[in-house]
Scaffold this motif. Structure first.
Motif, PDB file in Angstrom:
ATOM      1  N   THR A 389      48.331  33.227  24.555  1.00 52.74           N
ATOM      2  CA  THR A 389      46.663  34.205  23.824  1.00 52.74           C
ATOM      3  C   THR A 389      47.252  35.425  25.325  1.00 52.74           C
ATOM      4  OG1 THR A 389      45.241  33.064  25.458  1.00 52.74           O
ATOM      5  CG2 THR A 389      46.047  32.037  23.612  1.00 52.74           C
ATOM      6  N   PRO A 390      46.657  35.865  24.384  1.00 52.80           N
ATOM      7  CA  PRO A 390      47.025  37.769  25.629  1.00 52.80           C
ATOM      8  C   PRO A 390      46.782  37.405  26.613  1.00 52.80           C
ATOM      9  CG  PRO A 390      45.910  37.612  23.083  1.00 52.80           C
ATOM     10  CD  PRO A 390      46.275  36.933  23.444  1.00 52.80           C
ATOM     11  N   LEU A 391      44.845  36.964  27.355  1.00 54.36           N
ATOM     12  CA  LEU A 391      44.534  36.266  28.567  1.00 54.36           C
ATOM     13  C   LEU A 391      45.556  35.862  29.595  1.00 54.36           C
ATOM     14  CD1 LEU A 391      40.901  35.918  28.148  1.00 54.36           C
ATOM     15  CD2 LEU A 391      42.064  38.799  28.232  1.00 54.36           C
ATOM     16  N   ASP A 392      46.121  34.454  28.558  1.00 49.26           N
ATOM     17  CA  ASP A 392      47.045  33.714  29.220  1.00 49.26           C
ATOM     18  C   ASP A 392      48.460  34.420  29.580  1.00 49.26           C
ATOM     19  OD1 ASP A 392      45.258  31.834  29.676  1.00 49.26           O
ATOM     20  OD2 ASP A 392      46.119  30.745  28.096  1.00 49.26           O
ATOM     21  N   GLY A 393      48.706  35.605  29.010  1.00 46.88           N
ATOM     22  CA  GLY A 393      49.787  36.393  29.199  1.00 46.88           C
ATOM     23  C   GLY A 393      49.962  37.287  29.763  1.00 46.88           C
ATOM     24  N   MET A 394      48.209  37.905  30.322  1.00 51.06           N
ATOM     25  CA  MET A 394      48.142  38.376  31.502  1.00 51.06           C
ATOM     26  C   MET A 394      48.303  37.749  32.634  1.00 51.06           C
ATOM     27  SD  MET A 394      45.152  41.087  32.054  1.00 51.06           S
ATOM     28  CE  MET A 394      43.483  39.392  32.523  1.00 51.06           C
ATOM     29  N   ILE A 395      48.065  36.747  32.905  1.00 50.38           N
ATOM     30  CA  ILE A 395      47.907  36.080  34.684  1.00 50.38           C
ATOM     31  C   ILE A 395      48.671  36.353  34.437  1.00 50.38           C
ATOM     32  CG2 ILE A 395      46.920  34.138  35.362  1.00 50.38           C
ATOM     33  CD1 ILE A 395      44.554  35.908  34.580  1.00 50.38           C
ATOM     34  N   PRO A 396      49.688  35.094  34.019  1.00 52.67           N
ATOM     35  CA  PRO A 396      51.303  35.338  34.966  1.00 52.67           C
ATOM     36  C   PRO A 396      51.696  36.885  35.246  1.00 52.67           C
ATOM     37  CG  PRO A 396      51.247  33.872  33.080  1.00 52.67           C
ATOM     38  CD  PRO A 396      49.224  34.644  32.808  1.00 52.67           C
ATOM     39  N   MET A 397      51.383  37.350  34.358  1.00 50.38           N
ATOM     40  CA  MET A 397      51.531  38.838  34.754  1.00 50.38           C
ATOM     41  C   MET A 397      51.443  40.473  35.565  1.00 50.38           C
ATOM     42  SD  MET A 397      51.771  42.358  32.165  1.00 50.38           S
ATOM     43  CE  MET A 397      51.787  40.822  30.896  1.00 50.38           C
ATOM     44  N   LEU A 398      50.068  39.805  35.697  1.00 51.39           N
ATOM     45  CA  LEU A 398      49.346  39.920  37.353  1.00 51.39           C
ATOM     46  C   LEU A 398      49.774  39.058  38.148  1.00 51.39           C
ATOM     47  CD1 LEU A 398      47.213  42.205  38.098  1.00 51.39           C
ATOM     48  CD2 LEU A 398      45.090  40.108  37.984  1.00 51.39           C
ATOM     49  N   GLN A 399      50.434  38.094  38.049  1.00 50.10           N
ATOM     50  CA  GLN A 399      51.093  37.035  39.711  1.00 50.10           C
ATOM     51  C   GLN A 399      51.924  38.063  39.725  1.00 50.10           C
ATOM     52  OE1 GLN A 399      48.717  32.848  39.272  1.00 50.10           O
ATOM     53  NE2 GLN A 399      51.071  33.316  38.185  1.00 50.10           N
ATOM     54  N   MET A 400      53.073  38.476  39.053  1.00 53.49           N
ATOM     55  CA  MET A 400      53.861  39.097  39.374  1.00 53.49           C
ATOM     56  C   MET A 400      54.156  40.577  39.848  1.00 53.49           C
ATOM     57  SD  MET A 400      56.604  37.956  36.442  1.00 53.49           S
ATOM     58  CE  MET A 400      55.691  38.405  35.049  1.00 53.49           C
ATOM     59  N   GLN A 401      53.054  41.524  39.476  1.00 52.95           N
ATOM     60  CA  GLN A 401      52.511  42.741  39.979  1.00 52.95           C
ATOM     61  C   GLN A 401      51.825  42.792  41.221  1.00 52.95           C
ATOM     62  OE1 GLN A 401      50.348  43.537  36.300  1.00 52.95           O
ATOM     63  NE2 GLN A 401      51.588  43.950  35.243  1.00 52.95           N
TER      64      GLN A 401
END
Length: 594
Positions: A389-401
Motif C-alpha cells: 500500500t502507498p504508506l507501506d511503500g513510504m516507510i521502507p523508502m523513508l528508512q533508506m532516506q
C-alpha cells in the motif's frame, strides 16, 4: 517479536567477539586463523603493527575499492571468454557492468538484471561474492578507524586499513558465512557447479507463440482448447529449465554482509533461494546480525557499554516503529477492499494486502523482512515492495532516506549514526548551555562540518540523482506506472542506491544506459563521500586530548540523548524528502481514499 529476541540474543555475544577481533585480542578461532592471517601479511608485505594517518587510510580504502571496481567490471564484460560458464552467457554491456561493479563495490548490490540468466558462475563467485566480502569488510574497517579516533589521545594514527579488512574477513565474515551456508544448504538452497537442468513439468502448459501462458486451457490429444474451441497457434510445454549454481554461499554473505545481491531474479522469494520457514528466519536474522552486534562491540571498544546501548536503543526504537506502521497498514489492506465488506480480503487465510507476497510467508513475515532489509543496508526481499500500500511503500523508502542508520549496513550504518551523534551534541549542547563533547573529545567546527557531510551525503545523492532522472523523458519508458506511483518508483530506486540498499520497487526497469550510469554515480558518491568524511573526523579526533567529564558536559547516555538523536535523524531525513514523499506515496494514498 520472536525475530527481535533471537536477533538481540545472538548479537550481544557476537559484539564482544567482534570487539576482541578488531582490537587484536585472542579469540577461540585464533589458533586456526592466525597462521593464515600472518601468511597474508607476509605475502602482501603488510606491516601488521603499522599505523596509518587519516590521509593514508582514506587513500588505501579508496584505492582498494577502485581496484575492485575495475576488476569486477572487466570480469563481467569478458565473461563469455572466461571459464565456468556452462550456459554460454554473453558478456554484459559496458553500462550495466559499470552499474553492477559500482553497486557491489559500494555494498549496495543494486541489480538491473537477473543473476541466473545474465551472469556466469565465475562472475557470481569470483566477482560478486568476493565483493560481498570486501565491501562489507571495508565498512567495518572504516568504523574501527573512527572508534580509534575517539579513543586515542594526541595520535596521528587511526589503524591499518589492510589489517582491519583482513581481520574482518577471516575472523568475522568468513566463519559466519560458512555456518549460514551449511544451514541454508540443509534447507534445500542449491549449491552446485553443475549446469542448469531440464526437468519434466507435473502438468503440461499451453503458451502462445509469444511465450504467454494461456489461462483456462485444456490439453487433449496434443491439442489446446479454451471454452471448447481449439486454439491453433499454441504450443504445449512439457519441460522447464531449473537454474542451478552456487546460491547458498552467495546468499549467506549477501545477508551477513548487508549486501542483498540476489542470486535469482526474484531474490529471497525464490524457492531455491529461500525454500523453508527456517531458511527464511535464518536469512532474516543474518541481515541485521552484524549491524546490531556492532552497537554492543562499540560499547566495549569505548569502554562504556551504556554508550553502545544508547545508540542501539535509538536504532531499535526507529526499527520497531517502522515495523509497526508497516504491519498495521498491510494488514488493514487497501480502501478498495475495506470500503466494500462483501469483498474478501483473505488469501489462504491471510487477511490484508496479499498482493506481491508469497502465501508461504504471509503478511507478517513479509513486512518484517521489508522493515529489516531497508533498516539495514541490505536490499534483499521476499516480497514485492511495489505491491505494498502507498504508506507501506513510504516507510521502507523513508528508512533508506534517513541514511541507512537504523542499524544500517555492516560498519557504515554505525559510523553514519556516529556522524548524527556528533552533530546532535554540537547542536543540542549549546542550546541547553552544555559543552559540545562526545566521549571525552571536544567537538569543534571541523568535526561539525564533516558530520554534516556524513549526514547529508545520502540526501544530496538521492535528490540530485532522482531530479535529473525525472526531467528526462526516457525515464518514463522504464516505469510500469505513471502519476504518483511512477514517481515513487523513481524515488525509491534512487533512495535505494543513495542509501546503499540496492532493492527496487520491482516495477522499475533501470537497465538503460542513462539510468545505469546515473544510479552508479549516485552509489559511488553516497558511499565514498560519507566514508572519507568519517575518516577525516577520525583523524581530527585522534589528535585531540581527552577532556574530563564535568557538570557542564552533555550526557550522551540517557533517554534525553536518545530522543535528541532520533529527532536529529528524522529532521535531516524526513524534512529533506518531505516534498518528494508528498508527491509520491502520500499523494497516491489520498488518491485511493478520495
Amino acid at each position: 517479536m520472536l525475530y527481535l529476541v533471537i536477533l538481540v540474543g545472538l548479537a550481544i555475544p557476537l559484539g564482544k567477539y567482534i570487539s576482541k577481533v578488531m582490537n587484536g585480542e585472542k579469540v577461540f578461532l585464533s589458533k586456526i586463523i592466525v597462521p593464515a592471517e600472518n601468511l597474508i601479511y607476509k605475502t602482501l608485505k603488510i606491516n601488521k603493527d603499522g599505523d596509518m594517518g587519516f590521509k593514508k587510510y582514506a587513500v588505501s580504502a579508496l584505492a582498494f575499492s577502485g581496484f575492485g571496481l575495475i576488476f569486477l567490471f572487466v570480469i563481467q564484460c569478458a565473461q563469455a571468454l572466461l571459464p565456468l560458464n556452462p550456459e554460454g552467457i554473453e558478456g554484459m554491456s559496458w553500462h550495466l557492468s559499470f552499474n553492477t561493479a559500482a553497486s557491489f563495490v559500494t555494498n549496495t548490490n543494486w541489480q538491473a538484471y537477473s543473476g541466473e540468466s545474465q551472469l556466469s558462475y565465475l562472475s557470481q563467485a569470483l566477482g560478486l561474492t568476493v565483493q560481498n566480502f570486501t565491501s562489507a569488510a571495508t565498512g567495518i574497517a572504516v568504523l574501527y578507524a573512527l572508534v580509534r579516533g575517539l579513543m586515542r589521545v594526541k595520535s596521528n594514527g587511526i589503524g591499518n586499513f589492510f589489517v582491519d579488512v583482513t581481520r574482518s574477513i577471516l575472523y568475522i565474515l568468513l566463519p559466519l558465512s560458512i555456518v549460514v551456508t551449511i544451514g541454508l544448504a540443509s534447507q534445500g538452497v542449491v549449491q552446485t557447479m553443475r549446469g542448469h537442468e531440464e526437468v519434466a513439468l507435473l502438468e503440461p502448459v499451453a503458451v502462445t507463440t509469444e511465450g504467454e501462458v494461456i489461462e483456462h486451457a485444456k490439453i487433449l490429444n496434443d491439442k489446446v482448447y479454451v471454452d471448447g474451441k481449439e486454439v491453433k497457434d499454441a504450443e504445449i510445454v512439457t519441460k522447464e529449465v531449473v537454474p542451478l549454481g552456487m546460491a547458498a554461499s552467495q546468499v549467506a554473505i549477501k545477508q551477513l554482509g548487508t549486501n542483498g545481491g540476489r542470486y535469482y531474479g526474484v531474490n529471497s522469494a525464490h524457492p531455491l533461494e529461500n525454500p523453508t520457514p527456517f531458511s527464511n528466519m535464518l536469512e532474516m536474522i543474518s541481515l541485521l546480525l552484524i549491524p546490531v552486534a556492532l552497537c554492543f562491540a562499540f560499547g566495549r571498544d569505548v569502554k562504556n557499554k551504556k554508550q553502545g546501548i544508547a545508540l542501539f536503543m535509538a536504532m531499535f526504537i526507529m526499527l520497531v516503529v517502522g515495523l509497526g506502521l508497516t504491519a498495521y497498514s498491510e494488514h488493514s489492506s487497501t480502501p478498495a477492499f475495506t470500503q466494500n465488506q462483501s469483498v474478501s480480503t483473505s488469501v489462504d487465510g491471510q487477511m490484508g494486502n496479499m498482493e506481491g507476497k508469497e502465501t508461504r510467508f504471509g503478511i507478517a513475515t513479509s513486512v518484517t523482512w521489508a522493515s529489516f532489509t531497508t533498516a539495514a543496508s541490505n536490499g534483499s526481499a521476499n516480497s514485492m515492495h511495489d505491491s505494498y500500500t502507498p504508506l507501506d511503500g513510504m516507510i521502507p523508502m523513508l528508512q533508506m532516506q534517513l541514511g541507512e542508520v537504523i542499524f544500517g549496513g555492516v560498519g557504515c550504518g554505525l559510523y553514519g549514526m556516529l556522524g548524527f551523534a556528533i552533530l546532535t551534541v554540537f547542536v543540542a549542547g549549546p542550546m541547553v548551555g552544555r559543552t559540545p563533547e562526545f566521549l571525552g573529545k571536544k567537538i569543534e567546527p571541523f568535526e561539525m562540518r564533516m558530520s554534516v557531510l556524513v549526514c547529508l551525503a545520502t540526501p544530496i545523492a538521492i535528490l540530485v540523482g532522482s531530479f535529473i532522472a525525472t526531467i528526462l523523458p526516457q525515464t518514463s519508458e522504464s516505469l510500469n506506472n505513471t502519476g504518483a506511483h511512477g514517481l515513487s518508483e523513481v524515488v525509491y530506486a534512487f533512495s535505494s542506491c543513495g542509501g546503499n540498499n540496492g532493492f527496487a520497487f520491482a516495477g522499475f526497469n533501470a537497465n538503460a544506459p542513462f539510468l545505469n550510469v546515473n544510479l552508479g554515480l549516485v552509489m559511488l558518491f553516497a558511499r565514498f563521500v560519507q566514508m572519507t568524511a568519517c575518516l577525516a573526523i577520525a583523524g581530527s579526533l585522534a589528535k585531540k586530548k581527552k577532556i574530563a567529564v564535568t557538570s557542564g558536559t552533555l550526557s550522551t547516555l540517557n533517554a534525553m540523548f536518545v530522543f535528541l538523536l532520533i529527532l536529529m535523524v528524522l529532521i535531516v531525513g524526513a524534512l529533506s524528502f518531505f516534498p518528494a514523499l508528498s508527491l509520491g506515496p502520500i499523494a497516491e494514498f489520498f488518491e485511493m481514499i478520495v
